[in-house]
Design a protein around this motif. Structure first.
Motif, PDB file in Angstrom:
ATOM      1  N   GLU A  65       0.892  -1.244   0.048  1.00  0.00           N
ATOM      2  CA  GLU A  65      -0.129   0.642  -0.450  1.00  0.00           C
ATOM      3  C   GLU A  65       1.308   1.561  -0.083  1.00  0.00           C
ATOM      4  O   GLU A  65       0.660   2.240  -0.265  1.00  0.00           O
ATOM      5  N   GLY A  66       1.913   1.406   0.026  1.00  0.00           N
ATOM      6  CA  GLY A  66       2.611   2.443   0.347  1.00  0.00           C
ATOM      7  C   GLY A  66       2.875   2.593   1.647  1.00  0.00           C
ATOM      8  O   GLY A  66       2.807   2.416   2.849  1.00  0.00           O
ATOM      9  N   ILE A  67       4.212   3.062   1.851  1.00  0.00           N
ATOM     10  CA  ILE A  67       4.868   3.834   3.312  1.00  0.00           C
ATOM     11  C   ILE A  67       4.455   4.747   4.272  1.00  0.00           C
ATOM     12  O   ILE A  67       4.409   4.454   5.169  1.00  0.00           O
ATOM     13  N   GLU A  68       3.845   5.176   3.027  1.00  0.00           N
ATOM     14  CA  GLU A  68       2.856   6.281   3.411  1.00  0.00           C
ATOM     15  C   GLU A  68       1.415   5.515   4.800  1.00  0.00           C
ATOM     16  O   GLU A  68       0.922   6.092   5.440  1.00  0.00           O
ATOM     17  N   GLN A  69       1.037   4.903   4.527  1.00  0.00           N
ATOM     18  CA  GLN A  69       0.130   3.983   5.100  1.00  0.00           C
ATOM     19  C   GLN A  69       0.727   3.431   6.309  1.00  0.00           C
ATOM     20  O   GLN A  69      -0.699   2.763   6.904  1.00  0.00           O
ATOM     21  N   LEU A  70       1.748   3.522   6.485  1.00  0.00           N
ATOM     22  CA  LEU A  70       2.306   2.610   7.792  1.00  0.00           C
ATOM     23  C   LEU A  70       2.600   3.412   8.806  1.00  0.00           C
ATOM     24  O   LEU A  70       2.360   5.217   8.936  1.00  0.00           O
ATOM     25  N   SER A  71       1.957   3.032   9.848  1.00  0.00           N
ATOM     26  CA  SER A  71       1.830   3.691  11.265  1.00  0.00           C
ATOM     27  C   SER A  71       1.651   2.387  12.367  1.00  0.00           C
ATOM     28  O   SER A  71       1.354   1.796  11.633  1.00  0.00           O
ATOM     29  N   VAL A  72       2.417   3.519  13.324  1.00  0.00           N
ATOM     30  CA  VAL A  72       1.752   1.830  14.876  1.00  0.00           C
ATOM     31  C   VAL A  72       0.791   1.286  14.770  1.00  0.00           C
ATOM     32  O   VAL A  72       0.548   0.153  15.303  1.00  0.00           O
ATOM     33  N   LYS A  73      -0.676   2.323  14.203  1.00  0.00           N
ATOM     34  CA  LYS A  73      -1.730   1.723  14.341  1.00  0.00           C
ATOM     35  C   LYS A  73      -2.118   0.447  13.710  1.00  0.00           C
ATOM     36  O   LYS A  73      -3.013  -0.522  14.232  1.00  0.00           O
ATOM     37  N   ARG A  74      -1.559   1.226  11.872  1.00  0.00           N
ATOM     38  CA  ARG A  74      -1.677  -0.228  11.329  1.00  0.00           C
ATOM     39  C   ARG A  74      -1.254  -1.129  11.702  1.00  0.00           C
ATOM     40  O   ARG A  74      -1.815  -2.199  11.317  1.00  0.00           O
ATOM     41  N   ILE A  75      -0.132  -1.829  11.977  1.00  0.00           N
ATOM     42  CA  ILE A  75       1.054  -2.355  12.162  1.00  0.00           C
ATOM     43  C   ILE A  75       0.330  -3.147  13.451  1.00  0.00           C
ATOM     44  O   ILE A  75       0.013  -4.266  13.517  1.00  0.00           O
ATOM     45  N   LEU A  76      -0.480  -2.678  14.635  1.00  0.00           N
ATOM     46  CA  LEU A  76      -1.179  -2.448  15.444  1.00  0.00           C
ATOM     47  C   LEU A  76      -2.595  -3.957  15.700  1.00  0.00           C
ATOM     48  O   LEU A  76      -2.807  -4.746  16.150  1.00  0.00           O
ATOM     49  N   THR A  77      -3.040  -3.592  14.712  1.00  0.00           N
ATOM     50  CA  THR A  77      -4.762  -4.015  13.617  1.00  0.00           C
ATOM     51  C   THR A  77      -3.715  -5.014  13.161  1.00  0.00           C
ATOM     52  O   THR A  77      -4.665  -6.095  13.204  1.00  0.00           O
ATOM     53  N   GLU A  78      -3.009  -5.242  12.487  1.00  0.00           N
ATOM     54  CA  GLU A  78      -2.277  -6.160  11.173  1.00  0.00           C
ATOM     55  C   GLU A  78      -2.581  -7.339  12.788  1.00  0.00           C
ATOM     56  O   GLU A  78      -2.567  -8.624  12.404  1.00  0.00           O
ATOM     57  N   MET A  79      -1.910  -7.215  13.432  1.00  0.00           N
ATOM     58  CA  MET A  79      -1.641  -8.114  14.893  1.00  0.00           C
ATOM     59  C   MET A  79      -2.354  -8.780  15.749  1.00  0.00           C
ATOM     60  O   MET A  79      -1.942  -9.206  16.347  1.00  0.00           O
ATOM     61  N   LYS A  80      -3.354  -7.457  15.846  1.00  0.00           N
ATOM     62  CA  LYS A  80      -3.867  -7.942  16.823  1.00  0.00           C
ATOM     63  C   LYS A  80      -3.153  -7.710  18.577  1.00  0.00           C
ATOM     64  O   LYS A  80      -4.124  -8.677  18.957  1.00  0.00           O
ATOM     65  N   VAL A  81      -2.547  -7.079  18.442  1.00  0.00           N
ATOM     66  CA  VAL A  81      -1.596  -6.508  19.559  1.00  0.00           C
ATOM     67  C   VAL A  81      -2.326  -5.241  20.364  1.00  0.00           C
ATOM     68  O   VAL A  81      -2.314  -4.759  19.898  1.00  0.00           O
ATOM     69  N   SER A  82      -1.647  -4.954  21.664  1.00  0.00           N
ATOM     70  CA  SER A  82      -1.679  -3.959  22.343  1.00  0.00           C
ATOM     71  C   SER A  82      -0.345  -2.856  21.765  1.00  0.00           C
ATOM     72  O   SER A  82       0.543  -2.982  21.219  1.00  0.00           O
ATOM     73  N   ASN A  83      -0.339  -1.542  22.139  1.00  0.00           N
ATOM     74  CA  ASN A  83       0.504  -0.072  21.866  1.00  0.00           C
ATOM     75  C   ASN A  83       1.529  -0.900  22.425  1.00  0.00           C
ATOM     76  O   ASN A  83       2.412  -0.735  22.061  1.00  0.00           O
ATOM     77  N   ARG A  84       1.543  -1.403  23.736  1.00  0.00           N
ATOM     78  CA  ARG A  84       2.536  -1.761  24.582  1.00  0.00           C
ATOM     79  C   ARG A  84       3.647  -2.649  23.845  1.00  0.00           C
ATOM     80  O   ARG A  84       5.174  -2.662  24.120  1.00  0.00           O
ATOM     81  N   VAL A  85       3.235  -3.873  23.590  1.00  0.00           N
ATOM     82  CA  VAL A  85       4.436  -4.743  22.501  1.00  0.00           C
ATOM     83  C   VAL A  85       4.912  -4.016  21.390  1.00  0.00           C
ATOM     84  O   VAL A  85       5.989  -4.192  21.254  1.00  0.00           O
ATOM     85  N   PHE A  86       4.178  -2.947  21.255  1.00  0.00           N
ATOM     86  CA  PHE A  86       4.986  -1.942  19.473  1.00  0.00           C
ATOM     87  C   PHE A  86       6.202  -1.520  20.907  1.00  0.00           C
ATOM     88  O   PHE A  86       6.833  -0.951  20.393  1.00  0.00           O
ATOM     89  N   TYR A  87       5.564  -0.534  21.496  1.00  0.00           N
ATOM     90  CA  TYR A  87       7.015   0.520  22.608  1.00  0.00           C
ATOM     91  C   TYR A  87       7.643  -0.653  22.955  1.00  0.00           C
ATOM     92  O   TYR A  87       8.956   0.642  23.273  1.00  0.00           O
TER      93      TYR A  87
END
Length: 193
Positions: free
Chosen positions: A28-50
């Motif tokens: 979809e392009g690098i512009e569509q990349l966000s923490v929220k988008r990654i977390l939604t795809e992975m079905k995990v919390s913010n804490r997992v990313f941060y």
């Protein structure tokens, strides 16, 4: 696996975050990349990313570094030294860089090229590699004497401009390779002994 600065935990989840981010960027392009988008795809919390990254820019930087390293892996001076047809091998090395660029989705590769060109260490690495390849050809009596650094810079600029034009106009991989091969062969013929 060793990662870029900013990685706080290196584990299976880190690998998954990077894989998911790459998939999103390529589809979809690098512009569509966000923490929220990654977390939604992975079905995990913010804490997992941060717990693993400071921000999305750390992930993007890592994706670019991985792609740049895959480009760099193409350049192998020993191929030229072992080759029976130096000129064909030289041309194929250059064409393989074009192929590698096209392996990434158009949304990602245009930004990747800008990233590659904007970093002094990347630009200097490529110019040094090209210069070494030219020096090898001159020393072997296969290329005429030249100012290897000046010619290396010229080839770098040509390649960068070619790639930006091809990507900017959505030229197909096959057409880009064909045009690049034809153009690059003129460089080679002008340098032959």
């Amino acid at each position: 696996m060793t990662y870029s600065r900013g990685i706080q935990i290196e584990d299976e989840t880190t690998v998954t975050i990077i894989r998911v981010a790459k998939e999103i960027a390529q589809k979809e392009g690098i512009e569509q990349l966000s923490v929220k988008r990654i977390l939604t795809e992975m079905k995990v919390s913010n804490r997992v990313f941060y717990n693993r990254f400071r921000n999305i820019e750390d992930v993007i930087e890592l994706l670019y570094e991985q792609a740049v390293n895959s480009f760099r892996g193409i350049i192998d001076l020993s191929l030229l030294e072992q080759s029976e047809n130096y000129y064909e091998t030289l041309e194929n090395l250059a064409v393989n860089v074009v192929r590698c660029l096209y392996q990434n989705n158009i949304h990602f590769r245009a930004r990747l090229l800008t990233y590659e060109a904007s970093k002094d260490n990347n630009r200097n690495w490529w110019i040094t590699q090209i210069q070494d390849i030219l020096r090898n050809g001159v020393e072997r009596g296969l290329l005429r004497p030249m100012d290897e650094l000046a010619v290396a810079r010229g080839i770098w600029c040509f390649c960068l401009g070619f790639h930006k034009e091809a990507l900017g106009n959505s030229v197909s991989e096959q057409d880009a390779i064909s045009s690049f091969r034809a153009s690059f062969s003129i460089f080679i013929s002008g340098m032959k002994m």
